[in-house]
Design a protein around this motif. Structure first.
Motif, mmCIF file in Angstrom:
data_model
loop_
_atom_site.group_PDB
_atom_site.id
_atom_site.type_symbol
_atom_site.label_atom_id
_atom_site.label_comp_id
_atom_site.label_asym_id
_atom_site.label_seq_id
_atom_site.Cartn_x
_atom_site.Cartn_y
_atom_site.Cartn_z
ATOM 1 N N PHE A 295 -41.902 17.004 -30.880
ATOM 2 C CA PHE A 295 -41.242 17.633 -29.740
ATOM 3 C C PHE A 295 -40.143 16.780 -29.117
ATOM 4 O O PHE A 295 -39.069 17.265 -28.790
ATOM 5 N N ALA B 255 -36.518 18.443 -28.389
ATOM 6 C CA ALA B 255 -36.337 18.972 -27.032
ATOM 7 C C ALA B 255 -34.905 18.788 -26.533
ATOM 8 O O ALA B 255 -34.439 19.546 -25.692
ATOM 9 N N TYR C 183 -44.612 26.400 -24.761
ATOM 10 C CA TYR C 183 -45.948 26.503 -24.172
ATOM 11 C C TYR C 183 -47.016 26.161 -25.208
ATOM 12 O O TYR C 183 -47.964 25.435 -24.945
ATOM 13 N N PHE D 101 -47.798 22.491 -26.024
ATOM 14 C CA PHE D 101 -48.653 21.763 -25.084
ATOM 15 C C PHE D 101 -50.004 22.436 -24.889
ATOM 16 O O PHE D 101 -50.786 22.020 -24.040
ATOM 17 N N ARG E 162 -53.636 23.049 -25.414
ATOM 18 C CA ARG E 162 -54.775 22.336 -26.004
ATOM 19 C C ARG E 162 -56.018 23.194 -26.095
ATOM 20 O O ARG E 162 -57.092 22.715 -26.438
ATOM 21 N N THR E 163 -55.921 24.479 -25.748
ATOM 22 C CA THR E 163 -57.108 25.325 -25.807
ATOM 23 C C THR E 163 -57.503 25.556 -27.263
ATOM 24 O O THR E 163 -56.658 25.505 -28.166
ATOM 25 N N ARG F 29 -55.617 27.682 -29.740
ATOM 26 C CA ARG F 29 -54.398 28.023 -28.969
ATOM 27 C C ARG F 29 -54.550 29.403 -28.321
ATOM 28 O O ARG F 29 -53.617 30.215 -28.303
ATOM 29 N N GLU F 30 -55.736 29.635 -27.814
ATOM 30 C CA GLU F 30 -56.091 30.938 -27.258
ATOM 31 C C GLU F 30 -55.146 31.347 -26.123
ATOM 32 O O GLU F 30 -54.746 32.510 -26.004
ATOM 33 N N ARG F 31 -54.763 30.383 -25.299
ATOM 34 C CA ARG F 31 -53.868 30.714 -24.187
ATOM 35 C C ARG F 31 -52.489 31.132 -24.664
ATOM 36 O O ARG F 31 -51.855 32.003 -24.071
ATOM 37 N N ARG G 253 -52.637 34.685 -25.616
ATOM 38 C CA ARG G 253 -52.626 35.542 -24.429
ATOM 39 C C ARG G 253 -51.233 35.609 -23.813
ATOM 40 O O ARG G 253 -50.798 36.652 -23.334
ATOM 41 N N LEU G 254 -50.535 34.465 -23.843
ATOM 42 C CA LEU G 254 -49.170 34.458 -23.305
ATOM 43 C C LEU G 254 -48.261 35.348 -24.158
ATOM 44 O O LEU G 254 -47.387 36.042 -23.632
ATOM 45 N N ARG H 186 -48.933 38.876 -22.985
ATOM 46 C CA ARG H 186 -48.368 39.122 -21.655
ATOM 47 C C ARG H 186 -46.847 39.121 -21.707
ATOM 48 O O ARG H 186 -46.186 39.937 -21.064
ATOM 49 N N ARG I 253 -45.596 42.355 -23.105
ATOM 50 C CA ARG I 253 -45.692 43.444 -22.135
ATOM 51 C C ARG I 253 -44.525 43.374 -21.147
ATOM 52 O O ARG I 253 -43.855 44.362 -20.857
ATOM 53 N N LEU I 254 -44.281 42.159 -20.661
ATOM 54 C CA LEU I 254 -43.213 41.938 -19.690
ATOM 55 C C LEU I 254 -41.846 42.255 -20.296
ATOM 56 O O LEU I 254 -41.000 42.891 -19.660
ATOM 57 N N ARG J 146 -41.346 45.945 -20.676
ATOM 58 C CA ARG J 146 -41.030 46.521 -19.375
ATOM 59 C C ARG J 146 -39.573 46.224 -18.996
ATOM 60 O O ARG J 146 -38.866 47.100 -18.508
ATOM 61 N N ASP K 128 -45.475 17.691 -20.614
ATOM 62 C CA ASP K 128 -46.773 18.303 -20.880
ATOM 63 C C ASP K 128 -47.325 18.910 -19.590
ATOM 64 O O ASP K 128 -47.641 18.183 -18.657
ATOM 65 N N PRO K 129 -47.441 20.248 -19.507
ATOM 66 C CA PRO K 129 -47.873 20.847 -18.238
ATOM 67 C C PRO K 129 -49.289 20.437 -17.828
ATOM 68 O O PRO K 129 -49.663 20.609 -16.675
ATOM 69 N N PHE L 53 -31.150 16.427 -20.210
ATOM 70 C CA PHE L 53 -30.483 16.284 -21.499
ATOM 71 C C PHE L 53 -28.965 16.362 -21.397
ATOM 72 O O PHE L 53 -28.275 16.384 -22.405
ATOM 73 N N GLU M 29 -44.628 40.891 -11.897
ATOM 74 C CA GLU M 29 -45.200 40.589 -13.205
ATOM 75 C C GLU M 29 -44.682 39.245 -13.741
ATOM 76 O O GLU M 29 -45.449 38.455 -14.298
ATOM 77 N N LEU N 26 -47.070 36.060 -14.416
ATOM 78 C CA LEU N 26 -47.109 35.407 -15.717
ATOM 79 C C LEU N 26 -47.009 33.895 -15.554
ATOM 80 O O LEU N 26 -47.772 33.140 -16.138
ATOM 81 N N PHE O 155 -50.200 31.154 -16.133
ATOM 82 C CA PHE O 155 -50.163 30.310 -17.323
ATOM 83 C C PHE O 155 -49.762 28.867 -17.061
ATOM 84 O O PHE O 155 -49.834 28.039 -17.951
ATOM 85 N N GLU P 85 -59.647 17.369 -26.030
ATOM 86 C CA GLU P 85 -60.256 16.645 -27.154
ATOM 87 C C GLU P 85 -60.244 15.141 -26.863
ATOM 88 O O GLU P 85 -59.428 14.658 -26.095
#
Lengths: 240, 240
Positions: A106, A110, A167, A170, A172-173, A176-178, A181-182, A185, A188-189, A192, B111-112, B170, B208, B212, B216, B232
């Motif tokens: 990264f 970046a 996202y 970074f 760590r779930t 990468r479950e989050r 989900r993002l 979402r 959807r956004l 719309r 890293d958030p 940057f 929305e 979001l 997140f 981890e």
């Protein structure tokens, strides 16, 4: 049937990605990659002018795999949100094996002025391919899109995807479950937003957002001076 | 008149920032900071529990200086775009001496889930202060804002400011000239967006987008499990 040359090219990318993951991008040399791949150093340089080009080859391959993976959903699904969610989740699936590499890589990518950035002129080929997927997402959806936004929206959708990638890096779930989900979402956004963009009063705003990104991201425009051209001398190791 | 305790606190932050810039964040120890500041290590730890807390102190100070700097424009100007542009450019002015530090510090703050991220629970104080500036930008502007968006828009404006900060990090142009131009363009775009948000049809989209981000970004919400709680084990140096 891939040609011998295509096979060698793929083998070198494969080997490079493995070494980048094992040793880190900075510490992997072209010599080491050639050695591990069982080709001569000269041969490795024949296919790739340097490590940056290997990364471009890797970006191109991810883009190609992604196009392949979304073919089904883009052929069958007509709901914009479902098409986009499918495309984003397919990307997460394909990128999964490279997550650890992406985390440490990264810091190289970046910087928008780095050739390794997804916004760089060097990444143009992979970027154009990735944006073409979003064009296809829109084209095959039953949601109507104003003619004047047909080129602009796919680029903004790709930019949103780059937000998801950031996202994900970074995330760590577990699994990468989050990020998944993002992706849902975000789809959807976006759906719309696209459907609201049919209102005439909003179109200038969409254009302005698009202009802002293309004017300020190097490689996406030629309108602004290239800051790389007047980069300050490096702070250390300034030998000629 | 600052108390002795406030002076010592400020001196430690000052010294830390200088050492971080000279030696890098990773290579600077609390011991070295205490030594350079001419205080005992115990005293340094009395004020700051560790390096992360020094960064929080630094964030807080930047936020306080920024609030001071924008007092004039927020008292006199009533045009939303001009208020916001003034606020963003004042931030660039204040941050200018820390640009080099920000570049090398970025990998820690990007890293958030890091306590050093502007989105972390640890950064809440500085974040709340920074968002309060955007509340003031809206409150004193002649542009009308729907009641239901009055809490949501300042957070989105602050998020846009974080985008500017990322761009600034940057930015290698002379005097960060491109960042100043982005501040102006961003202010124009935001003012246009806020004025469009008066249309009832658009408000759900604004909500929305806001949801979001708050769902997140860790630290901005308690709604999602904190991934830091199930991080981890570190890959190296895993000694108990």
């Amino acid at each position: 049937m891939p040609t011998k040359s295509e096979q060698t090219r793929a083998l070198i990318i494969e080997t490079a990605m493995r070494l980048f993951q094992e040793r880190g991008y900075d510490r992997t040399t072209m010599r080491a990659i050639a050695q591990e791949a069982g080709v001569s150093v000269g041969n490795a340089y024949y296919y790739f002018a340097g490590k940056e080009h290997l990364i471009q080859g890797f970006y191109d391959r991810i883009a190609a795999e992604h196009q392949e993976a979304v073919r089904g959903i883009l052929a069958e699904e007509t709901d914009l949100e479902a098409r986009l969610a499918g495309v984003l989740k397919a990307w997460l699936d394909i990128a999964a094996p490279y997550h650890e590499f992406a985390v440490q890589f990264f810091k190289n990518a970046a910087d928008p002025d780095s050739p390794l950035s997804p916004f760089s002129p060097e990444s143009e080929h992979a970027r154009v391919e990735a944006i073409s997927v979003h064009k296809e997402v829109l084209r095959g959806a039953k949601t109507k899109v104003a003619e004047e936004l047909r080129d602009v929206l796919p680029e903004l959708m790709w930019l949103a995807q780059m937000g998801l990638v950031l996202y994900w890096i970074f995330d760590r779930t577990e699994g990468r479950e989050r990020s998944y989900r993002l992706a849902e979402r975000g789809a959807r956004l976006t759906a719309r937003g696209v459907s609201l963009a049919r209102f005439r009063v909003l179109r200038p705003l969409v254009h302005e957002v698009h202009e802002l990104f293309t004017d300020f991201l190097p490689g996406m425009t030629k309108a602004l001076p290239d800051p790389a051209a007047r980069k300050e001398a490096p702070a250390s190791d300034g030998r000629p």
